[in-house]
Scaffold this active site. Structure first.
Site, PDB file in Angstrom:
ATOM      1  N   SER A  16      34.189  43.861  37.449  1.00  0.00           N
ATOM      2  CA  SER A  16      33.634  44.656  36.566  1.00  0.00           C
ATOM      3  C   SER A  16      34.333  45.955  35.734  1.00  0.00           C
ATOM      4  CB  SER A  16      32.391  45.213  37.817  1.00  0.00           C
ATOM      5  OG  SER A  16      31.655  44.314  38.321  1.00  0.00           O
TER       6      SER A  16
HETATM    7  N1  SAH Z   1      31.223  43.534  42.381  1.00  0.00           N
HETATM    8  C1  SAH Z   1      31.887  42.681  42.234  1.00  0.00           C
HETATM    9  C2  SAH Z   1      32.386  42.063  41.004  1.00  0.00           C
HETATM   10  C3  SAH Z   1      30.752  40.878  41.078  1.00  0.00           C
HETATM   11  S1  SAH Z   1      29.950  40.143  39.578  1.00  0.00           S
HETATM   12  C4  SAH Z   1      34.204  43.540  41.683  1.00  0.00           C
HETATM   13  O1  SAH Z   1      34.075  44.074  42.723  1.00  0.00           O
HETATM   14  O2  SAH Z   1      34.801  42.641  41.143  1.00  0.00           O
HETATM   15  C5  SAH Z   1      28.804  39.233  40.268  1.00  0.00           C
HETATM   16  C6  SAH Z   1      28.826  38.228  41.589  1.00  0.00           C
HETATM   17  O3  SAH Z   1      28.134  38.061  42.163  1.00  0.00           O
HETATM   18  C7  SAH Z   1      29.995  37.071  41.201  1.00  0.00           C
HETATM   19  O4  SAH Z   1      31.306  36.811  41.412  1.00  0.00           O
HETATM   20  C8  SAH Z   1      28.789  35.945  41.378  1.00  0.00           C
HETATM   21  O5  SAH Z   1      29.591  34.571  42.046  1.00  0.00           O
HETATM   22  C9  SAH Z   1      28.133  36.709  43.065  1.00  0.00           C
HETATM   23  N2  SAH Z   1      26.881  36.410  42.579  1.00  0.00           N
HETATM   24  C10 SAH Z   1      25.559  36.293  41.631  1.00  0.00           C
HETATM   25  N3  SAH Z   1      24.811  35.867  42.491  1.00  0.00           N
HETATM   26  C11 SAH Z   1      24.414  35.942  43.986  1.00  0.00           C
HETATM   27  C12 SAH Z   1      24.275  35.756  44.954  1.00  0.00           C
HETATM   28  N4  SAH Z   1      22.051  35.237  44.989  1.00  0.00           N
HETATM   29  N5  SAH Z   1      24.057  36.076  46.217  1.00  0.00           N
HETATM   30  C13 SAH Z   1      25.690  36.560  46.182  1.00  0.00           C
HETATM   31  N6  SAH Z   1      26.592  37.270  45.039  1.00  0.00           N
HETATM   32  C14 SAH Z   1      25.834  36.394  44.266  1.00  0.00           C
END
Ligand code: SAH
Length: 326
Positions: A174
């Site tokens: 993010s």
């Molecule tokens: N918080 C993160 C950014 C997240 S981006 C950081 O600090 O870098 C969103 C993430 O959510 C991705 O890595 C994706 O694989 C994950 N994601 C999507 N659906 C999900 C689910 N159902 N359970 C867990 N993770 C999920």
């Protein structure tokens, strides 16, 4: 912009003019020090034949008297514009600036800032200028969680720019100002137990771990990203975060209830299991909406009832994929 290749140190040493002037001072009571804002006008050019351009950099310092700052050096860079941020993060210019800082430091025997801290200071200032970073506790947590540890090596040069960066499997880390904003909205208290859905690089959960003595759980769907986040946490010595692989839309019933829940992927609606696993008095923050545009929604649970306490539009996250997701 590529200035890295065209300015060398000898030419930089002959920058025709540098000037500084004091703009204002502010007392940061929470941090226990006074900050002086100083404007620095630096002349630079990118190629031999190009005329010099002027760049204005805002400098923040908590060291020395005003006279010392003006005469001898400065600490911590403020660059409120992207261009300024880029130029001050440029290694050779940072070095030049560092020399001034070192003079001040040698005299006062204060620890010297390094180039990474300078870059980080630029980013902090950009986040503040955008109005996304306001709380000193959050600022402190971000400062002690260096983002360059959490980005893939090939993007390390961009770690302190305010933009999302790729992780693995087409997912993203993010944007820093959005992480700052969500962290503030979550309003973490000292001993909160926290659940994050979407661990990604692990940067958000690492920051959360600096705000609580309680445990942070973070669920990630993609195994390759779980490994990436775990490696990042080892490198950054993050202690109280447990990273788990799975479908985060189901929450983590074995460790529920949670005082705080943060979803860092776009939801159609807030997954029911997450609401069910929120402690009374707890807060949940999640981007909710369509796949390409979401509102940041803050929900509080009080006396068994859920109340939306805040909603802000204009966010775009990677989709939450799972049983209660897209
Ligand atoms: N918080 C993160 C950014 C997240 S981006 C950081 O600090 O870098 C969103 C993430 O959510 C991705 O890595 C994706 O694989 C994950 N994601 C999507 N659906 C999900 C689910 N159902 N359970 C867990 N993770 C999920």
């Amino acid at each position: 912009m590529q200035i890295l290749d065209v300015i060398d140190k000898s030419r930089l040493d002959r920058i025709p003019d540098k000037s500084v002037r004091l703009l204002s001072s502010a007392n940061y009571h929470e941090l226990g020090y006074t900050v002086f804002h100083v404007e620095l006008r630096l002349y630079y050019k990118r190629t031999q034949n190009e005329p010099y351009s002027i760049i204005t950099i805002f400098v923040e310092t908590n060291h020395g008297t005003i006279e010392q700052i003006l005469n001898e050096g400065y600490l911590g860079l403020h660059a409120l514009e992207e261009e300024a941020a880029y130029i001050t993060s440029h290694l050779v210019i940072s070095e030049l600036i560092m020399n001034s800082i070192k003079r001040l430091d040698d005299e006062r025997r204060t620890p010297m800032l390094n180039v990474i801290e300078l870059k980080q200071q630029n980013l902090i200032n950009i986040m503040k200028a955008k109005g996304f970073l306001k709380e000193w506790k959050v600022e402190r947590a971000i400062r002690i969680t260096p983002r360059h540890i959490f980005v893939p090596t090939e993007y390390i040069e961009h770690a302190y720019e305010d933009r999302p960066l790729p992780t693995k499997s087409l997912q993203t880390i993010s944007q820093p100002s959005v992480v700052a904003k969500m962290t503030q909205l979550l309003d973490v208290q000292e001993n909160n137990k926290i659940l994050e859905i979407g661990c990604g690089s692990g940067w958000q959960s690492a920051i959360l771990s600096k705000l609580t003595t309680g445990k942070v759980f973070s669920i990630e769907r993609i195994p390759e990203i779980v490994e990436f986040a775990k490696k990042n946490h080892r490198t950054a010595y993050i202690q109280n975060v447990e990273i788990l692989q799975g479908d985060g839309t189901l929450g983590l019933p074995v460790s529920a209830p949670f005082d705080r829940i943060i979803v860092t992927a776009a939801c159609k609606t807030v997954p029911e299991p997450l609401l069910a696993q929120l402690n009374d008095g707890g807060i949940l923050v999640a981007p909710v909406g369509e796949i390409f545009s979401q509102d940041m929604v803050v929900i509080q649970k009080l006396g068994g009832k859920f109340k939306e306490i805040k909603r802000e539009s204009g966010f775009i996250f990677a989709p939450l994929i799972g049983k209660f997701g897209f």
